[in-house]
Design a protein around this motif. Sequence first.
Motif, PDB file in Angstrom:
ATOM      1  N   SER A   1      44.203  48.124  49.327  1.00  0.00           N
ATOM      2  CA  SER A   1      45.393  48.307  48.493  1.00  0.00           C
ATOM      3  C   SER A   1      46.584  48.842  49.279  1.00  0.00           C
ATOM      4  O   SER A   1      47.708  48.831  48.788  1.00  0.00           O
TER       5      SER A   1
ATOM      6  N   HIS B   1      37.006  48.726  42.342  1.00  0.00           N
ATOM      7  CA  HIS B   1      37.620  47.407  42.169  1.00  0.00           C
ATOM      8  C   HIS B   1      38.569  47.403  40.967  1.00  0.00           C
ATOM      9  O   HIS B   1      39.646  46.799  41.011  1.00  0.00           O
ATOM     10  N   GLU B   2      38.173  48.080  39.895  1.00  0.00           N
ATOM     11  CA  GLU B   2      39.040  48.163  38.713  1.00  0.00           C
ATOM     12  C   GLU B   2      40.325  48.911  39.045  1.00  0.00           C
ATOM     13  O   GLU B   2      41.426  48.507  38.633  1.00  0.00           O
TER      14      GLU B   2
ATOM     15  N   GLN C   1      42.767  46.744  41.011  1.00  0.00           N
ATOM     16  CA  GLN C   1      43.476  45.797  40.149  1.00  0.00           C
ATOM     17  C   GLN C   1      44.559  46.517  39.352  1.00  0.00           C
ATOM     18  O   GLN C   1      45.693  46.035  39.241  1.00  0.00           O
TER      19      GLN C   1
ATOM     20  N   LEU D   1      48.121  42.866  32.444  1.00  0.00           N
ATOM     21  CA  LEU D   1      46.959  42.069  32.830  1.00  0.00           C
ATOM     22  C   LEU D   1      47.008  40.687  32.189  1.00  0.00           C
ATOM     23  O   LEU D   1      46.686  39.677  32.831  1.00  0.00           O
TER      24      LEU D   1
ATOM     25  N   ARG E   1      47.142  37.118  34.279  1.00  0.00           N
ATOM     26  CA  ARG E   1      46.033  36.163  34.189  1.00  0.00           C
ATOM     27  C   ARG E   1      46.432  34.809  33.601  1.00  0.00           C
ATOM     28  O   ARG E   1      45.594  33.918  33.503  1.00  0.00           O
TER      29      ARG E   1
ATOM     30  N   LEU F   1      45.853  38.623  42.198  1.00  0.00           N
ATOM     31  CA  LEU F   1      45.471  39.919  41.654  1.00  0.00           C
ATOM     32  C   LEU F   1      44.063  40.258  42.124  1.00  0.00           C
ATOM     33  O   LEU F   1      43.171  39.409  42.087  1.00  0.00           O
ATOM     34  N   PRO F   2      43.834  41.496  42.605  1.00  0.00           N
ATOM     35  CA  PRO F   2      42.474  41.875  43.013  1.00  0.00           C
ATOM     36  C   PRO F   2      41.492  41.684  41.868  1.00  0.00           C
ATOM     37  O   PRO F   2      41.789  41.984  40.715  1.00  0.00           O
ATOM     38  N   SER F   3      40.309  41.181  42.193  1.00  0.00           N
ATOM     39  CA  SER F   3      39.284  40.983  41.175  1.00  0.00           C
ATOM     40  C   SER F   3      38.726  42.320  40.734  1.00  0.00           C
ATOM     41  O   SER F   3      38.496  43.204  41.561  1.00  0.00           O
ATOM     42  N   PRO F   4      38.462  42.515  39.431  1.00  0.00           N
ATOM     43  CA  PRO F   4      37.883  43.771  38.978  1.00  0.00           C
ATOM     44  C   PRO F   4      36.472  43.992  39.497  1.00  0.00           C
ATOM     45  O   PRO F   4      35.946  45.083  39.446  1.00  0.00           O
TER      46      PRO F   4
END
Length: 395
Positions: free
Chosen positions: A218, A271-272, A275, A300, A304, A390-393
């Motif tokens: 990040s 990971h969350e 994001q 979000l 998406r 976007l970073p994956s959760p």
Amino acid sequence: MDRGYFARLAARRDSTALAMRNAMVRHVPLYGAQSSTQQVALLGEIHDTWRPVLKQAAKDEPLTEADLEPYRILGRNRGMKSFPLGELRAGFEVAHTTGLRECLSMIEPGDGGASIAFTAWGVRELPRIMSTVESAYARACGTAGDRSQARQLLMDRLTQGRPAGDVASALGMELPSGYLVLLCKPRVDRPDCGFRGGLPTRRLESVPGLLWQADHASGGLLVLLPAHAGAAAARATARGLVTSLVTALGRRLSAAEAHGATLDDVPAALHEARQSLALVGAMPDAESRPYGADELLVELAVARQPAVRRKLAELLAPLQRGTDLQRTLEVLFDCGLDRQRTTAALHIHRRSLTYRIQRIRELTGLDPTTAHGIQLLRAALTATRLPATLPSPRG
């Protein structure tokens, strides 16, 4: 395993060890800077650790505790000398890759599945070997070496979902039931700016059990706050910590948090949080406080849906016709729609701001003084500021 293949491995053990040592010297700076005497000792270490590998792999049996002792000695020696964890891992990976390449180069017709069996054995045993080295390294760091290296190892274990009890024990720490993951980074025009002014380490160290390190994914600061009984207390601490960082650094921060209720949940929480941090960074009106995923549902949803994202971004296209109109809109939201603060931030007269707002209304058809206009213009600004991916959760 095929005896002919193993016989060749044993016969070329010395040349394989030498190739591994030379690769470490070439590719890992700290090994390359060693004296000739130290490099001779390094070659001896490789011989000591390579010998049990060949012996047990030939029988397709796991390494015994006695076989792992040279790895404990290696880890202990590195820890006692405060050898950086990153260099230790890099050397291990270079040696492993080089050794595997040398072994595969010895395959001859008729060896059958020998190379496959040898590789499969390595896949099974390599995690045990690395865990043994790291545990000994952490114990040495905890007693006579650089404890910050052991803390980094502990943090790596937690964020990767690997067992961390041995490292925590070496540091004299008791692991909590879970952690609150906090990520933060400066809110600046250049996303790679980072914490160039340094970190207030005393403030970070004042929180018992807190762990922190740079988060390269990040570009921010990663903090793990112990959450012994739920996350309420940890969230309050996180909010206070972000406030302290803002004061100490003299700049605003984007921040996000996620709760890992158990130690196994920490990787998913990280990971969350990554994001969420990307979403917070795109918000034109984000406050310098930690945001949770539940507060970012609108952002979000925009991120998406590529078609919606494009349409929102198109709403702002007409603003390119006017000087600084989009920038004015961004600052207006950043100042909470407060016109006095906005004029001060832009260094313009109030009448100039009124004119620019009128031009925004004329060009976009949206009024930034109405609820509907505010909603769409804010979403449009967010859409233009979101990262391409976007970073994956789930990482």
